[in-house]
Design a protein around this motif. Sequence first.
Motif, PDB file in Angstrom:
ATOM      1  N   LYS A  18       7.830   2.745   4.464  1.00 40.16           N
ATOM      2  CA  LYS A  18       7.022   3.864   4.925  1.00 40.16           C
ATOM      3  C   LYS A  18       7.533   5.141   4.267  1.00 40.16           C
ATOM      4  CE  LYS A  18       6.714   1.915   9.452  1.00 40.16           C
ATOM      5  NZ  LYS A  18       7.352   2.016  10.763  1.00 40.16           N
ATOM      6  N   PRO A  19       6.616   5.971   3.748  1.00 34.79           N
ATOM      7  CA  PRO A  19       7.081   7.215   3.141  1.00 34.79           C
ATOM      8  C   PRO A  19       7.642   8.153   4.211  1.00 34.79           C
ATOM      9  CG  PRO A  19       4.689   7.085   3.111  1.00 34.79           C
ATOM     10  CD  PRO A  19       5.175   5.799   3.666  1.00 34.79           C
ATOM     11  N   LYS A  20       8.374   9.146   3.744  1.00 36.42           N
ATOM     12  CA  LYS A  20       8.956  10.118   4.660  1.00 36.42           C
ATOM     13  C   LYS A  20       7.853  10.996   5.245  1.00 36.42           C
ATOM     14  CE  LYS A  20      11.538  14.374   4.455  1.00 36.42           C
ATOM     15  NZ  LYS A  20      10.507  14.972   5.243  1.00 36.42           N
ATOM     16  N   VAL A  21       7.869  11.136   6.542  1.00 35.73           N
ATOM     17  CA  VAL A  21       6.880  11.977   7.191  1.00 35.73           C
ATOM     18  C   VAL A  21       7.399  13.403   7.242  1.00 35.73           C
ATOM     19  CG1 VAL A  21       5.715  12.423   9.376  1.00 35.73           C
ATOM     20  CG2 VAL A  21       5.941  10.089   8.531  1.00 35.73           C
ATOM     21  N   PHE A  22       6.494  14.359   7.005  1.00 34.33           N
ATOM     22  CA  PHE A  22       6.855  15.780   7.001  1.00 34.33           C
ATOM     23  C   PHE A  22       7.596  16.146   8.290  1.00 34.33           C
ATOM     24  CE2 PHE A  22       6.218  20.307   7.431  1.00 34.33           C
ATOM     25  CZ  PHE A  22       6.336  20.756   6.122  1.00 34.33           C
ATOM     26  N   GLY A  23       8.753  16.752   8.121  1.00 33.76           N
ATOM     27  CA  GLY A  23       9.491  17.235   9.281  1.00 33.76           C
ATOM     28  C   GLY A  23      10.257  16.162  10.023  1.00 33.76           C
ATOM     29  N   LYS A  24      10.337  14.944   9.436  1.00 30.61           N
ATOM     30  CA  LYS A  24      11.090  13.876  10.118  1.00 30.61           C
ATOM     31  C   LYS A  24      12.324  13.491   9.348  1.00 30.61           C
ATOM     32  CE  LYS A  24       8.257  11.524  13.424  1.00 30.61           C
ATOM     33  NZ  LYS A  24       7.444  10.384  13.745  1.00 30.61           N
ATOM     34  N   THR A  78       0.803  -1.209   0.000  1.00 21.15           N
ATOM     35  CA  THR A  78       0.000   0.000   0.000  1.00 21.15           C
ATOM     36  C   THR A  78       0.843   1.271   0.000  1.00 21.15           C
ATOM     37  OG1 THR A  78      -1.867   1.051   1.088  1.00 21.15           O
ATOM     38  CG2 THR A  78      -0.237   0.054   2.513  1.00 21.15           C
ATOM     39  N   THR A  79       2.147   1.159   0.108  1.00 20.74           N
ATOM     40  CA  THR A  79       2.995   2.350   0.057  1.00 20.74           C
ATOM     41  C   THR A  79       3.504   2.518  -1.366  1.00 20.74           C
ATOM     42  OG1 THR A  79       5.057   1.199   0.484  1.00 20.74           O
ATOM     43  CG2 THR A  79       3.788   1.846   2.389  1.00 20.74           C
ATOM     44  N   PRO A  80       3.761   3.756  -1.804  1.00 21.78           N
ATOM     45  CA  PRO A  80       4.193   3.972  -3.192  1.00 21.78           C
ATOM     46  C   PRO A  80       5.466   3.184  -3.545  1.00 21.78           C
ATOM     47  CG  PRO A  80       3.590   6.049  -2.163  1.00 21.78           C
ATOM     48  CD  PRO A  80       3.533   5.021  -1.093  1.00 21.78           C
ATOM     49  N   SER A 138       9.365  17.529  12.919  1.00 22.59           N
ATOM     50  CA  SER A 138       8.246  16.884  13.588  1.00 22.59           C
ATOM     51  C   SER A 138       8.314  17.172  15.085  1.00 22.59           C
ATOM     52  CB  SER A 138       8.341  15.387  13.327  1.00 22.59           C
ATOM     53  OG  SER A 138       7.597  14.676  14.262  1.00 22.59           O
ATOM     54  N   ARG A 147       4.831  -0.604  -3.629  1.00 26.27           N
ATOM     55  CA  ARG A 147       4.150  -1.115  -4.814  1.00 26.27           C
ATOM     56  C   ARG A 147       5.150  -1.447  -5.910  1.00 26.27           C
ATOM     57  NH1 ARG A 147       0.621   3.548  -4.449  1.00 26.27           N
ATOM     58  NH2 ARG A 147      -0.967   3.066  -2.913  1.00 26.27           N
ATOM     59  N   GLU A 165      11.297  23.088   6.290  1.00 27.93           N
ATOM     60  CA  GLU A 165      10.480  22.039   6.892  1.00 27.93           C
ATOM     61  C   GLU A 165      10.649  22.073   8.404  1.00 27.93           C
ATOM     62  OE1 GLU A 165      10.253  18.807   4.139  1.00 27.93           O
ATOM     63  OE2 GLU A 165      10.007  17.396   5.791  1.00 27.93           O
ATOM     64  N   ILE A 166       9.570  22.418   9.087  1.00 20.02           N
ATOM     65  CA  ILE A 166       9.640  22.471  10.540  1.00 20.02           C
ATOM     66  C   ILE A 166       9.693  21.040  11.062  1.00 20.02           C
ATOM     67  CG2 ILE A 166       8.414  23.201  12.613  1.00 20.02           C
ATOM     68  CD1 ILE A 166       7.064  25.317  10.756  1.00 20.02           C
ATOM     69  N   ASP A 211       5.628  -3.413   3.267  1.00 20.60           N
ATOM     70  CA  ASP A 211       5.006  -2.172   3.747  1.00 20.60           C
ATOM     71  C   ASP A 211       5.791  -1.548   4.884  1.00 20.60           C
ATOM     72  OD1 ASP A 211       3.065  -2.194   1.924  1.00 20.60           O
ATOM     73  OD2 ASP A 211       1.439  -2.831   3.254  1.00 20.60           O
ATOM     74  N   SER A 212       6.222  -2.371   5.820  1.00 20.14           N
ATOM     75  CA  SER A 212       6.851  -1.773   6.992  1.00 20.14           C
ATOM     76  C   SER A 212       8.241  -1.246   6.654  1.00 20.14           C
ATOM     77  CB  SER A 212       6.874  -2.746   8.156  1.00 20.14           C
ATOM     78  OG  SER A 212       7.855  -3.722   7.949  1.00 20.14           O
ATOM     79  N   TYR A 214       3.783   4.534  13.426  1.00 18.84           N
ATOM     80  CA  TYR A 214       3.462   5.061  12.100  1.00 18.84           C
ATOM     81  C   TYR A 214       3.163   6.563  12.171  1.00 18.84           C
ATOM     82  CZ  TYR A 214       3.483   0.678   9.529  1.00 18.84           C
ATOM     83  OH  TYR A 214       3.884  -0.476   8.899  1.00 18.84           O
ATOM     84  N   VAL A 274       1.050  15.332   5.115  1.00 15.55           N
ATOM     85  CA  VAL A 274       2.174  15.132   6.023  1.00 15.55           C
ATOM     86  C   VAL A 274       2.953  13.873   5.658  1.00 15.55           C
ATOM     87  CG1 VAL A 274       2.792  15.251   8.456  1.00 15.55           C
ATOM     88  CG2 VAL A 274       0.601  16.090   7.728  1.00 15.55           C
TER      89      VAL A 274
END
Lengths: 314, 501
Positions: free
Chosen positions: A308-314, A260-262, B251, A265, B248-249, A304-305, B396, B374
């Motif tokens: 995981k796409p990059k999370v904003f600000g992480k 389910t992640t880009p 997390s 896939r 980008e602030i 999937d695990s 997650y 996000v």
Amino acid sequence: MNSGELNTSQVMRQVIYALGLGVGASFYFFGWGVLIQIVLGIVTALVSESVFLSFRGLPVKPTIADGSAILTAILLAISIPTMAPWWIIVVGVTFAIIFGKQIYGGLGNNPFNPAMLGYAFLLISYPLQMTTWGSDYVNIEQSINAIFNISSVDILTGATKLDEVKMQISLGTHIENLDIYSLSQSWINAGFLVGGLYLLIRKIIYWQIPTAFILGIFATAGLLFLIDDNIYLPPQLHLMLGASMLGAFFIATDPVSSSTTPKGRLIYGFLIGMLVVIIRVFGGYPDGVAFAVLLINIAVPLIDSYTKPKVFGK
Amino acid sequence: MYSDLYKGGVFISNPYPIDDVGIKKTTLPNKVILPLNERMTEKATPCVKVGDLVLTGQVIASNDDFNSVPIHATVSGQVTAIDDHLIPHKSGFKTQCITIQSDGKDEWVKDENSTKDYWKYPQSLLIEKIHYAGIVGMGGAGFPTHIKLGLSQNCSTIIVNGTECEPGIMCDDALMQNYPSQVIKGVEILLHICGAERAIIAIENDKPDAYNSLLINNNNDRISIAHVPTKYTSGSEKLLTKTILDKEIPSGDFAIDVGIVCLNVATVKAIFDIIIEGKPLVSRIVTVTGSGVSKPYNYEARLGSSFEDIVSLSSPNKLKHDVRMGGMMMGIDVPSTDVPISKTCNCIFINNRVAKDTARECIRCGSCNQACPVGLLPQQLYWYSKSEKTDKAVEYSLFDCIECACCSYVCPSNIPLVEYFSFAKALHRNTSEEKRKANIARERFEYREFRLERNKTERAQMMEAKKKAIKEKMAKEKSQKDKITKAMERVNTNKKNKINE
Ligand code: SF4
Ligand code: SF4
């Protein structure tokens, strides 16, 4: 909230429409068998799902309405030999619906692609019926006779084209001399390809899985062909034979059982494509799509695990 | 024009557009109801009694907590009640409110210390005045502005958020068109307070009128006005910063942590009102829209007047309505229009009640993660939230979810994803709290067990020792007895022998 985009059952319906061209091609070359199988499959799917749901005391209507059982039935019906006896599709679809989907709690919870689980079950249990393909156009009367076993019909000759190719190669025929550009197979695959492109344009499926799937087939088959072009088929042939296009656009893209992640896939599609070729070439079965899909289904949580796409600000 | 610098988000145009985005000033309400703890923080203590006469802008309740702001009378008149009333809040709770009956005169308190020449005053004094004026973030979050400004000394950039937070809301657009010079002046005050080098006012590119009116009024070369794409969630502090500054602030951090102050235009206007005009925050602009009204519009309404007061001006139809405060995406449902307008009430949606489409199973189609601004995987979060495996959901990045509802909006299975997420967040906070408590309790319990066990063994050892002692004593005694009996026997035999002799 509603975004005005398609809801789940509308998505299913679009997928079913998109299958039309491929099914049409199959009808054109092999006759009425495919349509009869589809009808049988749909009826079985509706009956088995309703019975199962009412046994569990669950509402039948909303589940039937999501269209997923019908899609499963159609996918299985076009995967089996067009002249297979009627009980093959009935057993297969029932298995797919109950053990492929409902037993896990219904649509969305099934780890395996239900249609392919049904296919694998049939192939293992009834290898003879599942590998006997008709090779000519069969009219409606003959089709009914053959499928419902009314009178013995002598049209049931030949194996799949892939099998044929395999056999001829083992008999020492040189690739160049094979009548392998089997018209019917190419046209059917082309039909599914066009249908698949339609789904892509409508953004009903994502590009990652089909692209990576085709790439996986091409790369693996290409590598083998480079190693020895006497024994192995050229990669473009692999793409136009068997269930390649059906697999790439309609089977591997089943959202529920796929990654389910880009990024996931891409990996998922590529691995399936690779396995398809490996099973076709080195395995004992005529086509590898079903087993390849099921095997990689198992790896989905892992894929999937790790993607995981990059999370904003992480 | 800035380009689209973050993935995800959804493009939604205003579902109920109007031709001229103006503001209607409403007549004074007959009465206002002012909650004592709008933000569910520390409750303010009333400093008026029932029967007291108050002036517009007079402080009627406050507390010593630096994190909260005082509450002002928003009309002049008489306090008629201090009792519980329903307020527009997620919880649906009633809370204590002060009711003021208007005398219709709207007499204001006097501004004792004018700060018209704001550049002559130290920052701290101006911030204190802003605190006194009861100004909070008016874009929806309601975070007290004086706290933000207190942290903003020597920040580099001020971003003024003139992007409407959500499709359908028009109040900021209207404000910029109607009070452009006040907004610009407000920004200048902010530049002074924060010591920032520059300020950027961000406006969506579908609001050319607001853009132009600010442009015409701006003569300050430290202030620039920027067009940003009309994409939903661009108005969120983090995503706006990304769009404008490509920053980008991290997390878990806020804009302020990277030297940026982000304020809503309505907040800026409120700062102008107190610093230049000496007027505390007593009114705001509210959009009334939705399928249940035939004339969507913006109203300048006194805080504490009821939803009904302004909804009735927008020609609602006679059908049954769902009332929602805030936007269609992030707003909250409120039970009726008989609730007071609060500082964060930017919009009232009046929608005709329709049967809700039921949610179906997730088919893992991935539309949601494409829409998530996000970069989360809502389908996985949903899976773990539903099964209450909140630890997994946190893995997650559950807490990075800004609850923008883009995912719910695109989900073909109609799953109210964002509701699951806010539930899961609450659940996780609770369970971790409980876990912490349980851990303490367990430690205590274990210590008690240990103590009991220790006592037991100690006691057992003691008993053992005692027993041994007794045994030894008994043995000793026995041997003595034996000796005695033996001696006696000996004596007896001797005696006998003697007799026999
Ligand atoms: S959009 Fe809805 S159905 Fe699709 S993956 Fe996300 S939650 Fe599941
Ligand atoms: S609500 Fe949360 S998960 Fe859904 S799109 Fe917004 S940030 Fe992503």
